[in-house]
Write a protein that holds these residues in place. Structure first.
Motif, PDB file in Angstrom:
ATOM      1  N   UNK A   1      -5.825  -4.164   7.107  1.00  0.00           N
ATOM      2  CA  UNK A   1      -4.993  -2.962   7.070  1.00  0.00           C
ATOM      3  C   UNK A   1      -5.846  -1.804   6.555  1.00  0.00           C
ATOM      4  N   UNK A   2      -5.970  -0.744   7.367  1.00  0.00           N
ATOM      5  CA  UNK A   2      -6.709   0.455   6.963  1.00  0.00           C
ATOM      6  C   UNK A   2      -5.752   1.408   6.268  1.00  0.00           C
ATOM      7  N   UNK A   3      -6.260   2.088   5.246  1.00  0.00           N
ATOM      8  CA  UNK A   3      -5.444   3.094   4.574  1.00  0.00           C
ATOM      9  C   UNK A   3      -6.329   4.200   4.041  1.00  0.00           C
ATOM     10  N   UNK A   4      -5.723   5.347   3.861  1.00  0.00           N
ATOM     11  CA  UNK A   4      -6.437   6.529   3.387  1.00  0.00           C
ATOM     12  C   UNK A   4      -5.873   6.906   2.025  1.00  0.00           C
TER      13      UNK A   4
ATOM     14  N   UNK B   1       0.826  -1.203   0.000  1.00  0.00           N
ATOM     15  CA  UNK B   1       0.000   0.000   0.000  1.00  0.00           C
ATOM     16  C   UNK B   1       0.863   1.257   0.000  1.00  0.00           C
ATOM     17  N   UNK B   2       1.931   1.247   0.782  1.00  0.00           N
ATOM     18  CA  UNK B   2       2.830   2.405   0.809  1.00  0.00           C
ATOM     19  C   UNK B   2       3.515   2.587  -0.542  1.00  0.00           C
ATOM     20  N   UNK B   3       3.846   1.485  -1.202  1.00  0.00           N
ATOM     21  CA  UNK B   3       4.462   1.557  -2.526  1.00  0.00           C
ATOM     22  C   UNK B   3       3.517   2.211  -3.543  1.00  0.00           C
ATOM     23  N   UNK B   4       2.217   1.999  -3.346  1.00  0.00           N
ATOM     24  CA  UNK B   4       1.224   2.634  -4.224  1.00  0.00           C
ATOM     25  C   UNK B   4       0.993   4.106  -3.860  1.00  0.00           C
ATOM     26  N   UNK B   5       1.594   4.556  -2.754  1.00  0.00           N
ATOM     27  CA  UNK B   5       1.480   5.948  -2.351  1.00  0.00           C
ATOM     28  C   UNK B   5       0.365   6.230  -1.376  1.00  0.00           C
ATOM     29  N   UNK B   6      -0.185   5.190  -0.749  1.00  0.00           N
ATOM     30  CA  UNK B   6      -1.314   5.373   0.163  1.00  0.00           C
ATOM     31  C   UNK B   6      -0.824   5.471   1.608  1.00  0.00           C
ATOM     32  N   UNK B   7      -1.579   6.183   2.408  1.00  0.00           N
ATOM     33  CA  UNK B   7      -1.222   6.407   3.805  1.00  0.00           C
ATOM     34  C   UNK B   7      -1.884   5.352   4.683  1.00  0.00           C
ATOM     35  N   UNK B   8      -1.066   4.628   5.458  1.00  0.00           N
ATOM     36  CA  UNK B   8      -1.603   3.609   6.352  1.00  0.00           C
ATOM     37  C   UNK B   8      -2.275   4.270   7.548  1.00  0.00           C
ATOM     38  N   UNK B   9      -3.353   3.614   8.024  1.00  0.00           N
ATOM     39  CA  UNK B   9      -4.129   4.183   9.132  1.00  0.00           C
ATOM     40  C   UNK B   9      -4.435   3.116  10.175  1.00  0.00           C
ATOM     41  N   UNK B  10      -3.429   2.290  10.470  1.00  0.00           N
ATOM     42  CA  UNK B  10      -3.603   1.260  11.491  1.00  0.00           C
ATOM     43  C   UNK B  10      -3.981  -0.090  10.903  1.00  0.00           C
ATOM     44  N   UNK B  11      -3.828  -1.127  11.712  1.00  0.00           N
ATOM     45  CA  UNK B  11      -4.223  -2.460  11.261  1.00  0.00           C
ATOM     46  C   UNK B  11      -4.669  -3.308  12.441  1.00  0.00           C
ATOM     47  N   UNK B  12      -5.289  -4.418  12.105  1.00  0.00           N
ATOM     48  CA  UNK B  12      -5.719  -5.435  13.053  1.00  0.00           C
ATOM     49  C   UNK B  12      -5.398  -6.767  12.389  1.00  0.00           C
ATOM     50  N   UNK B  13      -5.468  -7.882  13.123  1.00  0.00           N
ATOM     51  CA  UNK B  13      -5.167  -9.165  12.483  1.00  0.00           C
ATOM     52  C   UNK B  13      -5.982  -9.383  11.207  1.00  0.00           C
ATOM     53  N   UNK B  14      -5.288  -9.496  10.087  1.00  0.00           N
ATOM     54  CA  UNK B  14      -5.950  -9.744   8.806  1.00  0.00           C
ATOM     55  C   UNK B  14      -6.546  -8.519   8.154  1.00  0.00           C
TER      56      UNK B  14
END
Length: 386
Positions: free
Chosen positions: A35-38, A20-33
């Motif tokens: 990943x949130x992104x903005x 997701x970061x490689x695509x340029x998106x901002x991560x917004x936390x995760x839980x098992x299984x």
């Protein structure tokens, strides 16, 4: 900006986050299984087309507090469902997950969210009967410590279904899991790769897609194509952008083998479909270039000898629950010790559910990673050098 949630195998969150970061998106936390992104609106299309390790991508339509059913209903009612759904849409609240919340009846939560959606649409469109003859749209609800997250599935069929597998044979490895293994081994296209238990060819084909920069979702459709606000023009622009990134000027040494001739034929057929789909993507941008096909041969792993001084062995050998029985699997792992003699200076990665793998193999892995592959709790054993 829009909040999305990508699902993945438990244990693959970091790998997916890196994608997701490689695509340029901002991560917004995760839980098992999860990943949130903005990201922007384009991410709806690009994430589904490009992500190799995600199982699904959702839009998070609302996140709010609710410790009673009135608040649960009202929060869902506030969502602009009409932006995504049509008058003939078939809406299903397919999964509800509750953790440490006052509202804990999954069935009642499911019914309340379903009711709020149709009530809102009925009020907006001034209708009371919905034919539900159109596309199906799945809603997922998480209720964690009285915080509700309502998510709309944008993918449709799970993203591991790339569209190239005609026949998976017995107990195939998921394409997304294969992509995770490649990333865990930090494999790069200059390094020769061989799968000595190739089965239907999943690991080899995923490696070929990665090596040629072929977006994994270029050859399939998605649920968002049925959204009321679907921007067909922009979707096709992004598909062409991703097709233009395909590399046909790289030489890769990617191969697989299996003792079963029928498995090898399946692998060849699946690889051909994958390469043909990539060829169609290239045609969108006016290119008639061809993708190098990976090589498959019929061979026992015991008869293999390396063609290159160094490389990566990556495999998903039979392991009890999948094929044969546990005793056969343990003997196989013992016999796999031969690879350490035949493939000195190579790296190796093996995924299995058998916890006695290292003991039977007679060698200690450099690193072990737990990955939940489908319904199986598996371990991925990584060897830096054989």
């Amino acid at each position: 900006m829009i909040t999305y949630v990508a699902l993945c195998a438990i244990g693959a969150e970091k790998i997916l986050g890196n994608e997701l970061k490689h695509l340029g998106y901002k991560l917004d936390g995760n839980a098992p299984g999860r990943v949130r992104f903005v990201a922007d609106e384009d991410a709806l299309y690009r994430s589904n087309i490009c992500l190799r390790t995600a199982d699904r991508v959702y839009i998070e339509l609302a996140k709010y507090r609710a410790d009673n059913f009135d608040d649960l209903f009202d929060g869902s009612y506030k969502i602009s469902w009409q932006d995504y759904l049509k008058k003939d849409s078939y809406v299903v609240v397919d999964k509800v997950r509750v953790h440490k919340s006052k509202l804990n009846s999954e069935h009642t939560i499911q019914s309340m969210i379903q009711k709020s959606i149709y009530t809102k649409l009925g009020d907006i469109w001034r209708i009371s009967n919905f034919p539900e003859t159109g596309d199906r749209f799945d809603i997922r609800v998480y209720l964690d410590e009285d915080t509700v997250s309502i998510m709309l599935d944008t993918s449709g069929e799970a993203l591991h279904k790339r569209g190239y597998r005609t026949d998976g044979g017995t107990a195939p490895l998921r394409e997304t899991t294969a992509a995770v293994l490649l990333q865990e081994m930090m494999w790069r296209r200059k390094l020769p790769l061989h799968d000595p238990f190739c089965g239907s060819g999943t690991i080899v084909i995923e490696a070929a897609l990665y090596a040629h920069d072929i977006a994994s979702g270029l050859g399939r459709g998605f649920a968002f194509e049925g959204f009321a606000n679907f921007n067909r023009k922009r979707f096709h622009e992004i598909r062409r952008e991703e097709a233009s990134k395909i590399r046909t000027d790289v030489e890769c040494r990617i191969a697989g083998s299996d003792i079963d001739p029928a498995a090898v034929e399946r692998a060849k057929q699946n690889a051909e479909y994958a390469c043909v789909a990539a060829g169609r993507a290239l045609q969108m941008i006016g290119s008639d270039a061809k993708i190098q096909r990976p090589e498959f041969t019929v061979s026992s792993f015991e008869d293999l000898t390396p063609s290159y001084e160094t490389g990566l062995l990556l495999c998903n050998p039979p392991y009890g629950e999948r094929l044969g029985d546990e005793a056969e699997a343990k003997k196989l792992y013992f016999d796999m010790g031969l690879l350490f003699d035949h493939f000195a200076n190579w790296k190796m990665g093996v995924i299995t559910s058998q916890k006695s793998f290292e003991e039977n193999l007679g060698h200690k892995a450099s690193k072990v990673k737990a990955i939940k592959a489908g319904n199986l709790d598996t371990q991925f054993y990584m060897f830096d050098s054989l």
